[in-house]
Write a protein that holds these residues in place. Structure first.
Motif, PDB file in Angstrom:
ATOM      1  N   VAL A 219       0.847  -1.187   0.000  1.00 24.20           N
ATOM      2  CA  VAL A 219       0.000   0.000   0.000  1.00 24.20           C
ATOM      3  C   VAL A 219       0.886   1.242   0.000  1.00 24.20           C
ATOM      4  N   LEU A 220       0.583   2.198  -0.899  1.00 23.67           N
ATOM      5  CA  LEU A 220       1.342   3.435  -1.004  1.00 23.67           C
ATOM      6  C   LEU A 220       0.468   4.611  -0.600  1.00 23.67           C
ATOM      7  N   SER A 221       1.003   5.489   0.252  1.00 23.77           N
ATOM      8  CA  SER A 221       0.234   6.613   0.790  1.00 23.77           C
ATOM      9  C   SER A 221       0.945   7.927   0.471  1.00 23.77           C
ATOM     10  N   ASN A 222       0.211   8.855  -0.136  1.00 22.20           N
ATOM     11  CA  ASN A 222       0.810  10.076  -0.687  1.00 22.20           C
ATOM     12  C   ASN A 222       1.104  11.139   0.366  1.00 22.20           C
ATOM     13  N   SER A 223       1.916  12.098  -0.050  1.00 24.13           N
ATOM     14  CA  SER A 223       2.261  13.230   0.803  1.00 24.13           C
ATOM     15  C   SER A 223       1.163  14.285   0.759  1.00 24.13           C
ATOM     16  N   LEU A 224       1.243  15.243   1.674  1.00 25.34           N
ATOM     17  CA  LEU A 224       0.340  16.380   1.678  1.00 25.34           C
ATOM     18  C   LEU A 224       0.488  17.146   0.368  1.00 25.34           C
TER      19      LEU A 224
END
Length: 256
Positions: free
Chosen positions: A22-27
Protein backbone atom coordinates in the motif's frame (compact mmCIF):
# COMPACT_ATOMS: atom_id res chain seq x y z
CA UNK A 1 -16.62 4.35 1.15
CA UNK A 2 -15.34 4.83 4.69
CA UNK A 3 -17.42 4.55 7.83
CA UNK A 4 -17.93 8.33 7.87
CA UNK A 5 -19.05 8.42 4.23
CA UNK A 6 -15.84 9.49 2.47
CA UNK A 7 -15.23 7.95 -0.94
CA UNK A 8 -11.58 7.09 -1.57
CA UNK A 9 -10.11 6.80 -5.05
CA UNK A 10 -7.76 3.84 -5.46
CA UNK A 11 -6.20 1.58 -8.08
CA UNK A 12 -4.50 -1.79 -8.26
CA UNK A 13 -1.37 -2.59 -10.27
CA UNK A 14 0.86 -5.63 -10.43
CA UNK A 15 0.38 -9.41 -10.26
CA UNK A 16 -2.70 -10.53 -8.36
CA UNK A 17 -0.93 -13.24 -6.34
CA UNK A 18 1.97 -11.02 -5.19
CA UNK A 19 2.27 -9.48 -1.70
CA UNK A 20 0.21 -6.30 -1.31
CA UNK A 21 2.10 -3.03 -0.97
CA UNK A 22 0.00 0.00 0.00
CA UNK A 23 1.34 3.43 -1.00
CA UNK A 24 0.23 6.61 0.79
CA UNK A 25 0.81 10.08 -0.69
CA UNK A 26 2.26 13.23 0.80
CA UNK A 27 0.34 16.38 1.68
CA UNK A 28 -0.62 18.19 -1.53
CA UNK A 29 0.02 15.24 -3.83
CA UNK A 30 -1.96 12.21 -5.04
CA UNK A 31 -1.38 8.61 -6.06
CA UNK A 32 0.40 9.71 -9.26
CA UNK A 33 3.37 10.79 -7.13
CA UNK A 34 4.40 7.12 -7.13
CA UNK A 35 4.51 6.80 -10.93
CA UNK A 36 8.32 6.65 -11.04
CA UNK A 37 8.37 3.63 -8.70
CA UNK A 38 5.60 1.62 -10.32
CA UNK A 39 7.68 -0.36 -12.81
CA UNK A 40 10.02 -1.53 -10.05
CA UNK A 41 7.32 -2.12 -7.44
CA UNK A 42 4.92 -4.03 -9.69
CA UNK A 43 7.61 -6.48 -10.75
CA UNK A 44 7.18 -8.22 -7.39
CA UNK A 45 4.23 -6.55 -5.65
CA UNK A 46 0.48 -6.13 -5.97
CA UNK A 47 0.44 -2.36 -5.47
CA UNK A 48 -2.55 -0.59 -3.97
CA UNK A 49 -2.40 3.17 -4.43
CA UNK A 50 -5.03 5.54 -3.12
CA UNK A 51 -5.64 9.28 -2.86
CA UNK A 52 -5.75 10.39 0.77
CA UNK A 53 -9.00 12.09 1.72
CA UNK A 54 -8.95 15.70 0.60
CA UNK A 55 -6.60 14.87 -2.28
CA UNK A 56 -6.78 13.73 -5.89
CA UNK A 57 -10.06 12.08 -6.82
CA UNK A 58 -11.03 11.19 -3.24
CA UNK A 59 -13.72 13.12 -1.42
CA UNK A 60 -12.71 16.20 0.56
CA UNK A 61 -15.05 16.45 3.56
CA UNK A 62 -15.28 19.83 5.24
CA UNK A 63 -13.59 20.42 8.59
CA UNK A 64 -10.39 19.32 10.31
CA UNK A 65 -9.05 15.80 9.85
CA UNK A 66 -6.89 13.76 12.21
CA UNK A 67 -4.04 11.35 11.61
CA UNK A 68 -6.17 8.68 13.28
CA UNK A 69 -8.94 9.25 10.76
CA UNK A 70 -6.46 9.05 7.88
CA UNK A 71 -5.17 5.78 9.35
CA UNK A 72 -8.68 4.37 9.64
CA UNK A 73 -9.19 5.23 5.97
CA UNK A 74 -6.38 2.81 5.09
CA UNK A 75 -7.76 0.03 7.27
CA UNK A 76 -11.30 0.46 5.98
CA UNK A 77 -10.12 0.52 2.37
CA UNK A 78 -8.11 -2.65 2.97
CA UNK A 79 -11.12 -4.29 4.61
CA UNK A 80 -13.38 -3.33 1.70
CA UNK A 81 -10.89 -4.88 -0.74
CA UNK A 82 -10.47 -8.03 1.39
CA UNK A 83 -6.82 -7.29 2.15
CA UNK A 84 -5.51 -8.74 5.41
CA UNK A 85 -1.90 -8.00 6.28
CA UNK A 86 -0.02 -5.70 3.92
CA UNK A 87 3.24 -3.87 3.37
CA UNK A 88 3.03 -0.10 3.65
CA UNK A 89 5.08 2.77 2.28
CA UNK A 90 4.12 6.36 3.03
CA UNK A 91 5.92 9.63 2.41
CA UNK A 92 5.54 12.77 4.55
CA UNK A 93 1.85 12.76 5.58
CA UNK A 94 1.69 9.19 4.32
CA UNK A 95 4.55 8.32 6.66
CA UNK A 96 2.63 9.85 9.56
CA UNK A 97 -0.27 7.57 8.65
CA UNK A 98 2.20 4.68 8.58
CA UNK A 99 3.34 5.50 12.10
CA UNK A 100 -0.27 5.53 13.32
CA UNK A 101 -0.90 2.16 11.67
CA UNK A 102 2.24 0.73 13.21
CA UNK A 103 1.15 1.81 16.68
CA UNK A 104 -2.57 1.06 16.42
CA UNK A 105 -2.90 -1.77 13.90
CA UNK A 106 0.36 -3.71 14.15
CA UNK A 107 -1.27 -7.00 13.16
CA UNK A 108 -2.11 -5.56 9.74
CA UNK A 109 1.41 -4.45 8.82
CA UNK A 110 3.95 -7.00 7.64
CA UNK A 111 6.61 -4.37 6.92
CA UNK A 112 6.60 -0.57 6.74
CA UNK A 113 8.66 2.17 5.10
CA UNK A 114 8.37 5.70 6.53
CA UNK A 115 9.84 8.28 4.16
CA UNK A 116 10.57 11.98 4.69
CA UNK A 117 8.30 12.15 7.69
CA UNK A 118 8.21 13.03 11.37
CA UNK A 119 6.48 11.95 14.56
CA UNK A 120 5.70 15.60 15.28
CA UNK A 121 5.87 18.51 12.84
CA UNK A 122 5.56 21.97 14.33
CA UNK A 123 5.32 24.74 15.00
CA UNK A 124 1.57 24.99 15.37
CA UNK A 125 1.57 28.67 14.33
CA UNK A 126 3.11 27.78 10.98
CA UNK A 127 0.28 25.36 10.21
CA UNK A 128 -2.30 27.92 11.30
CA UNK A 129 -0.72 30.45 8.97
CA UNK A 130 -0.70 28.02 6.05
CA UNK A 131 -4.35 27.11 6.64
CA UNK A 132 -5.27 30.80 6.71
CA UNK A 133 -3.42 31.57 3.47
CA UNK A 134 -5.06 28.68 1.60
CA UNK A 135 -8.48 29.68 2.92
CA UNK A 136 -8.04 33.29 1.84
CA UNK A 137 -6.05 32.95 -1.37
CA UNK A 138 -6.20 29.36 -2.60
CA UNK A 139 -3.56 26.78 -3.43
CA UNK A 140 -1.58 28.98 -5.83
CA UNK A 141 -0.57 31.24 -2.93
CA UNK A 142 1.49 28.49 -1.27
CA UNK A 143 2.87 26.80 -4.41
CA UNK A 144 6.26 28.62 -4.49
CA UNK A 145 6.98 27.85 -0.82
CA UNK A 146 5.89 24.23 -1.22
CA UNK A 147 8.14 23.81 -4.26
CA UNK A 148 11.10 25.05 -2.21
CA UNK A 149 10.42 22.40 0.43
CA UNK A 150 9.68 19.61 -2.01
CA UNK A 151 12.75 19.87 -4.24
CA UNK A 152 16.39 20.91 -4.25
CA UNK A 153 17.15 24.05 -6.30
CA UNK A 154 18.77 21.95 -9.02
CA UNK A 155 15.68 19.80 -9.42
CA UNK A 156 13.33 22.81 -9.27
CA UNK A 157 15.25 24.38 -12.11
CA UNK A 158 14.09 21.69 -14.55
CA UNK A 159 10.40 22.40 -15.31
CA UNK A 160 9.90 19.07 -17.07
CA UNK A 161 10.74 17.23 -13.86
CA UNK A 162 8.99 19.44 -11.31
CA UNK A 163 6.01 21.12 -12.96
CA UNK A 164 3.74 18.06 -13.08
CA UNK A 165 3.99 17.78 -9.30
CA UNK A 166 3.21 21.45 -8.78
CA UNK A 167 0.19 20.95 -11.04
CA UNK A 168 -0.89 18.12 -8.71
CA UNK A 169 -0.62 20.50 -5.75
CA UNK A 170 -2.66 23.18 -7.52
CA UNK A 171 -5.38 20.64 -8.32
CA UNK A 172 -5.76 19.67 -4.64
CA UNK A 173 -9.01 20.69 -2.96
CA UNK A 174 -8.28 23.74 -0.78
CA UNK A 175 -10.52 22.60 2.07
CA UNK A 176 -9.20 19.05 1.77
CA UNK A 177 -5.67 20.42 2.02
CA UNK A 178 -6.63 22.51 5.04
CA UNK A 179 -8.20 19.49 6.70
CA UNK A 180 -4.97 17.52 6.32
CA UNK A 181 -2.89 20.49 7.50
CA UNK A 182 -4.97 20.41 10.69
CA UNK A 183 -4.27 16.69 11.08
CA UNK A 184 -0.52 17.31 10.91
CA UNK A 185 -0.79 20.39 13.14
CA UNK A 186 -2.45 18.36 15.89
CA UNK A 187 -0.31 15.22 15.56
CA UNK A 188 2.27 14.19 18.13
CA UNK A 189 3.33 10.53 17.97
CA UNK A 190 6.71 10.99 19.62
CA UNK A 191 5.71 9.10 22.78
CA UNK A 192 4.12 6.24 20.83
CA UNK A 193 6.34 5.19 17.95
CA UNK A 194 8.36 2.88 20.19
CA UNK A 195 5.30 0.59 20.07
CA UNK A 196 5.74 -0.10 16.35
CA UNK A 197 6.63 -3.77 16.01
CA UNK A 198 6.54 -4.22 12.23
CA UNK A 199 10.02 -4.23 10.65
CA UNK A 200 10.54 -0.59 9.76
CA UNK A 201 12.65 1.33 7.25
CA UNK A 202 13.06 5.08 7.71
CA UNK A 203 14.07 7.06 4.62
CA UNK A 204 15.30 10.64 4.93
CA UNK A 205 16.55 13.33 2.57
CA UNK A 206 19.84 15.03 3.30
CA UNK A 207 18.45 18.31 1.88
CA UNK A 208 14.96 17.94 3.35
CA UNK A 209 13.95 21.22 5.02
CA UNK A 210 10.41 20.06 5.86
CA UNK A 211 11.37 16.94 7.83
CA UNK A 212 15.12 17.30 8.46
CA UNK A 213 17.64 14.60 9.22
CA UNK A 214 16.93 14.89 12.95
CA UNK A 215 13.34 13.75 12.38
CA UNK A 216 14.45 10.66 10.47
CA UNK A 217 17.09 9.87 13.09
CA UNK A 218 14.52 10.19 15.88
CA UNK A 219 12.23 7.64 14.23
CA UNK A 220 15.09 5.26 13.50
CA UNK A 221 16.24 5.52 17.12
CA UNK A 222 12.82 5.18 18.77
CA UNK A 223 11.30 2.42 16.62
CA UNK A 224 12.80 -0.91 17.74
CA UNK A 225 15.12 -2.37 15.12
CA UNK A 226 14.40 0.31 12.53
CA UNK A 227 16.85 0.83 9.67
CA UNK A 228 17.75 4.26 8.31
CA UNK A 229 18.60 5.19 4.72
CA UNK A 230 19.49 8.77 3.77
CA UNK A 231 19.15 9.90 0.16
CA UNK A 232 20.56 12.94 -1.62
CA UNK A 233 17.21 14.66 -2.00
CA UNK A 234 14.85 17.19 -0.50
CA UNK A 235 11.34 16.35 0.77
CA UNK A 236 10.00 14.30 -2.15
CA UNK A 237 12.90 11.88 -2.19
CA UNK A 238 11.01 9.34 -4.28
CA UNK A 239 10.85 11.91 -7.09
CA UNK A 240 14.42 13.21 -6.92
CA UNK A 241 15.96 9.76 -6.37
CA UNK A 242 13.38 7.37 -7.87
CA UNK A 243 15.65 4.38 -8.41
CA UNK A 244 17.48 4.62 -5.09
CA UNK A 245 14.15 5.04 -3.30
CA UNK A 246 12.61 2.00 -4.97
CA UNK A 247 15.73 -0.08 -4.32
CA UNK A 248 15.73 0.81 -0.61
CA UNK A 249 12.03 0.03 -0.18
CA UNK A 250 12.15 -3.29 -2.01
CA UNK A 251 15.31 -4.40 -0.22
CA UNK A 252 13.53 -3.76 3.09
CA UNK A 253 10.31 -5.48 2.05
CA UNK A 254 12.21 -8.52 0.77
CA UNK A 255 14.49 -8.85 3.83
CA UNK A 256 13.78 -11.84 6.03
Amino acid sequence: MTSDGCRLAYRWDGPVAAPVLVLSNSLGAAMAMWNLQMERFTASRRVLRYDSRGHGRSDAPAGDYTIGRLGLDVLELADALDVGAFEFCGLSMGGMVGQWLGVNASSRLSRVALANTAAHMGPRDAWEARISVVKAEGMAAIAPAVAERWFTPEFRGDPQRADWLIAMLLATSPHGYRGCCAAIRDMDQRSEVYRITAPTLVIGGRDDMATPTADAEFLAREIPGAALVMLNAAHLSNIEQPDAFAEAVLAHMDAR
